[in-house]
Write an enzyme that holds these catalytic residues in place. Structure first.
Site, PDB file in Angstrom:
ATOM      1  N   CYS A  34       0.827  -1.207   0.000  1.00 30.23           N
ATOM      2  CA  CYS A  34       0.000   0.000   0.000  1.00 30.23           C
ATOM      3  C   CYS A  34       0.860   1.254   0.000  1.00 30.23           C
ATOM      4  O   CYS A  34       2.058   1.220   0.256  1.00 30.23           O
ATOM      5  CB  CYS A  34      -0.894   0.046   1.250  1.00 30.23           C
ATOM      6  SG  CYS A  34      -1.984  -1.353   1.490  1.00 30.23           S
ATOM      7  N   ASP A 441      19.280  37.683 -12.726  1.00 27.37           N
ATOM      8  CA  ASP A 441      18.008  37.945 -13.408  1.00 27.37           C
ATOM      9  C   ASP A 441      17.389  39.233 -12.881  1.00 27.37           C
ATOM     10  O   ASP A 441      17.333  39.464 -11.661  1.00 27.37           O
ATOM     11  CB  ASP A 441      17.063  36.767 -13.180  1.00 27.37           C
ATOM     12  CG  ASP A 441      15.721  36.954 -13.846  1.00 27.37           C
ATOM     13  OD1 ASP A 441      15.615  36.685 -15.049  1.00 27.37           O
ATOM     14  OD2 ASP A 441      14.771  37.404 -13.152  1.00 27.37           O
TER      15      ASP A 441
END
Length: 491
Positions: A34, A441
């Site tokens: 599971c 940037d």
């Protein structure tokens, strides 16, 4: 993680979905495996054992739980974070390389022997490359069985199985159901039949939270006309795949990404899903990322306001590298215009009955022979673009899931016209490096200055050392302080 029994037991008892795909719980008494978040009553700790992969569980003789469907868990985030050979091998297996080229093809791409691959993957994941690919084939088969009307014999070969007998045995062993029973059980959205051949509808899982604004906003705002579009609340684009081409539509939902794929060849399903997951960064662990970034008091308000930001990726590293060069020192709109001209002149035409997509983005080989005088670019950028596409076309600049990121950075920086910004944006979005950083940037510097962070590249890089290894996600939070369209879902 799976070797820390006490921690795994705590995760299972608390049904912690953050660990879905990181490890799997196998129950000795029922022979079922599971997810950690399975909704059933947790078994006794002495009856649990923990595995690092679904393939390891299957190799040990466990079958998938019909309730939590562990085979559909998000992928482990460690394969994106890590850059070692095992992580590169896993990224290639997820990309379907073993199905197309076999284990020798995987070994050739990594520069290993097949024995080394088997030993390394078995030691770390409890299963070798064939078992890992088999588990992936079983999941692909389940998707095709439940979401398409394809005959089961065609499903077998489309999923990558070499024979119908192997297909039947694998599906029965993994899911404890025959292929016919799987199709009969399919109900609701998972069981609807596709209205047209080749159309596949599925749900792409992710770890919550997921903030879609910058993710889909970025893709929509930078969409290249003819290749990408935003239509009816979904991002759509064409895909150039190993066996043909396809069109994908991706739409954000509360607990999954709705995905509709139209493929000319269903054998491309595994490859297409892998590309879409990389594009949307769906295997990320947002809790771990946000926890690290929230520790910086200046970033914490941004994280708390919109947790779960992802890094927009790409479906084709070579395509993004070309687009990064076209976007050097120009606006988003200008970069789209330059890319659209290349697509119209050199892209492969495709038909899209549902929308306005017209072409595949041109491959490097097609761009390597173009006349530079036809490019409406400065002469220096023409040289940069042509040098890049020729390096991509002849293989001297490999950009792919198995390629070393630092080596790719070094090769990019050696090309004319490539500086830190272009190299890092390619590392971030094309190579999927979660620690890529853009201190120079303009948007990052403006955001940093507004928050009281150092604004110079050197000082900001020093401060960002505390954000590692998640600096690419910090960039998303910094960009989001601006009103640029990349930060907002289109209306």
């Amino acid at each position: 993680m799976h070797t820390d029994t006490e921690r795994c037991v705590r995760a299972v008892r608390s049904k912690d979905a953050r660990f879905d795909g990181v490890f799997f719980t196998a129950v000795r008494t029922t022979r079922i495996y599971c997810r950690p978040s399975c909704p059933v009553v947790p078994p006794k700790p002495e009856n649990m054992e923990f595995h690092p992969s679904a393939a390891s569980c299957q190799r040990a003789g466990f079958r998938a739980c019909k309730r939590c469907r562990p085979d559909t868990s998000p992928g482990s985030p460690q394969w994106n974070v890590r850059a070692d050979a095992v992580a590169r091998a896993m990224r290639l297996i997820q990309d379907g390389v073993v199905d197309r080229e076999g284990v020798p093809g995987l070994a050739r791409r990594l520069g290993w022997s097949t024995r080394q691959i088997e030993r390394q993957l078995l030691a770390e994941l409890g299963a070798g490359p064939l078992a890992l690919a088999r588990a992936q084939r079983a999941q692909t088969a389940r998707v095709l069985i439940e979401t398409t009307p394809m005959p089961l014999g065609e499903v077998a070969f489309a999923a990558g199985f070499s024979s119908i007998r192997t297909f039947n045995e694998t599906v029965r062993e993994v899911f404890a159901l025959t292929p016919g029973e799987l199709r009969a059980r399919a109900t609701g959205p998972a069981g609807r039949r596709a209205p047209a051949p080749g159309a596949i509808t599925l749900r792409l899982p992710f770890r919550t939270p997921l903030e879609p604004s910058n993710l889909f906003g970025h893709l929509a705002a930078t969409a290249v006309p003819g290749v990408e579009e935003w239509r009816d609340g979904a991002y759509r684009r064409t895909l150039n795949l190993p066996y043909g081409h396809g069109v994908v539509a991706l739409a954000p939902r509360a607990d999954h990404i709705a995905c509709r794929l139209s493929l000319t060849d269903p054998r491309d399903l595994t490859h297409a899903i892998s590309r879409c997951r990389r594009l949307l960064d769906l295997d990320a662990d947002p809790v771990a990322v946000d926890e690290r970034l929230r520790a910086d008091p200046l970033l914490a308000p941004l994280v708390d306001a919109a947790p779960g930001r992802r890094v927009p990726g790409s479906v084709d590293p070579a395509e993004f590298a070309v687009r990064a060069v076209l976007g050097q020192q120009v606006s988003t709109a200008a970069a789209r215009t330059h890319a659209a001209r290349l697509v119209a002149a050199h892209g492969t035409p495709v038909e899209d009955p549902e929308g306005g997509l017209t072409h595949l983005f041109p491959e490097p080989g097609a761009l390597a022979v173009l006349d530079p005088e036809t490019l409406a670019l400065p002469r220096s950028r023409r040289t940069t673009l042509l040098t890049l596409v020729r390096a991509l076309a002849d293989g001297t600049l490999p950009l792919g899931p198995a390629d070393d990121r630092e080596e790719a950075r070094a090769r990019l920086l050696a090309l004319p016209g490539f500086g830190p910004w272009t190299t890092e944006i390619i590392a971030m979005r094309a190579l999927g490096d979660p620690d890529a950083f853009l201190p120079g940037d303009l948007g990052v510097r403006r955001a940093a200055e507004g928050l009281g962070l150092p604004a110079t590249p050197a000082a900001l890089t020093a401060r960002a050392a505390h954000w590692r290894p998640w600096r690419a996600y910090a960039v998303q939070y910094l960009w989001a302080t601006d009103t640029h369209p990349i930060n907002h879902l289109p209306s």
